[in-house]
Design a protein around this motif. Sequence first.
Motif, PDB file in Angstrom:
ATOM      1  N   LEU A 100      27.716 -15.414  50.927  1.00 52.59           N
ATOM      2  CA  LEU A 100      27.618 -14.439  52.017  1.00 52.59           C
ATOM      3  C   LEU A 100      28.229 -14.967  53.304  1.00 52.59           C
ATOM      4  O   LEU A 100      28.629 -14.197  54.176  1.00 52.59           O
ATOM      5  N   ASP A 101      28.309 -16.300  53.425  1.00 49.62           N
ATOM      6  CA  ASP A 101      28.885 -16.905  54.629  1.00 49.62           C
ATOM      7  C   ASP A 101      30.408 -16.793  54.654  1.00 49.62           C
ATOM      8  O   ASP A 101      31.034 -17.137  55.660  1.00 49.62           O
ATOM      9  N   GLN A 102      30.984 -16.295  53.563  1.00 47.91           N
ATOM     10  CA  GLN A 102      32.443 -16.143  53.513  1.00 47.91           C
ATOM     11  C   GLN A 102      32.922 -14.844  54.166  1.00 47.91           C
ATOM     12  O   GLN A 102      34.060 -14.438  53.996  1.00 47.91           O
ATOM     13  N   LYS A 103      32.015 -14.172  54.885  1.00 49.64           N
ATOM     14  CA  LYS A 103      32.326 -12.909  55.583  1.00 49.64           C
ATOM     15  C   LYS A 103      32.797 -11.837  54.587  1.00 49.64           C
ATOM     16  O   LYS A 103      33.822 -11.182  54.787  1.00 49.64           O
ATOM     17  N   LEU A 104      32.024 -11.666  53.521  1.00 50.49           N
ATOM     18  CA  LEU A 104      32.363 -10.664  52.518  1.00 50.49           C
ATOM     19  C   LEU A 104      32.140  -9.264  53.070  1.00 50.49           C
ATOM     20  O   LEU A 104      31.282  -9.044  53.934  1.00 50.49           O
ATOM     21  N   LYS A 105      32.887  -8.299  52.541  1.00 52.14           N
ATOM     22  CA  LYS A 105      32.659  -6.909  52.922  1.00 52.14           C
ATOM     23  C   LYS A 105      31.332  -6.443  52.318  1.00 52.14           C
ATOM     24  O   LYS A 105      31.007  -6.754  51.181  1.00 52.14           O
ATOM     25  N   GLY A 106      30.606  -5.671  53.084  1.00 54.28           N
ATOM     26  CA  GLY A 106      29.313  -5.197  52.607  1.00 54.28           C
ATOM     27  C   GLY A 106      28.256  -6.282  52.583  1.00 54.28           C
ATOM     28  O   GLY A 106      27.298  -6.204  51.819  1.00 54.28           O
ATOM     29  N   GLU A 107      28.422  -7.282  53.435  1.00 55.50           N
ATOM     30  CA  GLU A 107      27.475  -8.404  53.456  1.00 55.50           C
ATOM     31  C   GLU A 107      26.054  -7.939  53.735  1.00 55.50           C
ATOM     32  O   GLU A 107      25.105  -8.404  53.111  1.00 55.50           O
ATOM     33  N   SER A 108      25.906  -7.016  54.678  1.00 53.44           N
ATOM     34  CA  SER A 108      24.560  -6.563  55.038  1.00 53.44           C
ATOM     35  C   SER A 108      23.863  -5.877  53.858  1.00 53.44           C
ATOM     36  O   SER A 108      22.651  -6.005  53.686  1.00 53.44           O
ATOM     37  N   ILE A 109      24.654  -5.156  53.038  1.00 51.31           N
ATOM     38  CA  ILE A 109      24.071  -4.493  51.866  1.00 51.31           C
ATOM     39  C   ILE A 109      23.549  -5.529  50.878  1.00 51.31           C
ATOM     40  O   ILE A 109      22.419  -5.430  50.388  1.00 51.31           O
ATOM     41  N   PHE A 110      24.378  -6.537  50.586  1.00 49.26           N
ATOM     42  CA  PHE A 110      23.955  -7.589  49.657  1.00 49.26           C
ATOM     43  C   PHE A 110      22.760  -8.353  50.207  1.00 49.26           C
ATOM     44  O   PHE A 110      21.837  -8.696  49.461  1.00 49.26           O
ATOM     45  N   ARG A 111      22.778  -8.615  51.510  1.00 50.38           N
ATOM     46  CA  ARG A 111      21.679  -9.357  52.120  1.00 50.38           C
ATOM     47  C   ARG A 111      20.366  -8.591  51.979  1.00 50.38           C
ATOM     48  O   ARG A 111      19.332  -9.164  51.648  1.00 50.38           O
ATOM     49  N   ASN A 112      20.423  -7.287  52.206  1.00 52.01           N
ATOM     50  CA  ASN A 112      19.212  -6.465  52.073  1.00 52.01           C
ATOM     51  C   ASN A 112      18.729  -6.400  50.624  1.00 52.01           C
ATOM     52  O   ASN A 112      17.523  -6.396  50.361  1.00 52.01           O
ATOM     53  N   ILE A 113      19.677  -6.347  49.681  1.00 51.61           N
ATOM     54  CA  ILE A 113      19.302  -6.318  48.263  1.00 51.61           C
ATOM     55  C   ILE A 113      18.568  -7.603  47.881  1.00 51.61           C
ATOM     56  O   ILE A 113      17.541  -7.575  47.193  1.00 51.61           O
TER      57      ILE A 113
END
Length: 312
Positions: A103-116
């Motif tokens: 997630l630290d690689q500035k992926l697109k949709g990071e907030s979605i993955f983080r919430n999941i």
Amino acid sequence: MEKEIPVRKKRKLSNDHLTAIAFLIPSIILILIFVYGFISWTGYLSLSNYNTIVPDFSFAGLKNYIYLFNDFRFQADLRNTLFFTIFFIGIVILLGLGLAILLDQKLKGESIFRNIFLFPMALSFIVTGVVWQWLLHPSTGFNKFLIHFGIEPKWYTDTTILAGFKWGSIEFGLPVAIIAVVIAAVWQMTGFSLAMYLAGLRGIDEELREAARMDGANEFQVYVKIVLPILIPITMSVVIIMAHISLKIFDLIYAMTGSGANFVTDVPGLYMFETTFRGNYYANGAAIAIIMLLLVAVFIVPYLWNSRKGES
């Protein structure tokens, strides 16, 4: 001419100090009564003969502790707790760190993955236990899919002990059934580890990484030589918190598997509950509680001691 030694004047407590003390006193009294007072009472009870409905506070010495360490079920509980703690902490750290690095690689949709990944933390262990009990039940959930391929895993009903050898009254080794409990616990708590590591990674100055790259370090070396050493305090915090959870785990086991066949998924918390509130063996239950407290203290006390030394 002799030098006059200045007399230090006693500082008077200001109204603000007195107000702060007045607000703290009720909390201190409540902590002394409901924390340390109850711990002391539990310790006293564990040394008594109170193992019937009729109270008996006569001194029994270490009789209750000796009984527990010779008891088949308690020995199985210690074995299960040991392997559950090792695998639970290890997997939570590795998964949390790995996901945080991704997630630290500035992926697109990071907030979605983080919430999941963080969503399971919003659930209680009781809910997690019920859900995974259904998912891993031999006749429902995930197993219905596996049966089509000729695979019928027993999960938490398996009584197999891997690499076992005789130790005391039990077979010492990895209980296969405890793996199912580890999966459920890891699913719930990996989000916490992820959040801790992600915060740590975001707090590392990018100039440190750039300097290492300019010196010829590749990405793997940057993480091994720069990033991971900086994250050691976070790793220690995760270890302490996860160890605290694993050593006193109760609700997940109670909802998901119970003590299991031949006590392959039993833990001290469950044994204490059944001993005290179902069997009315209050002194034995208090002895289990004190042993659990000491197990947690083995992790917590050195950590707090080192933290205090680091601050001074």
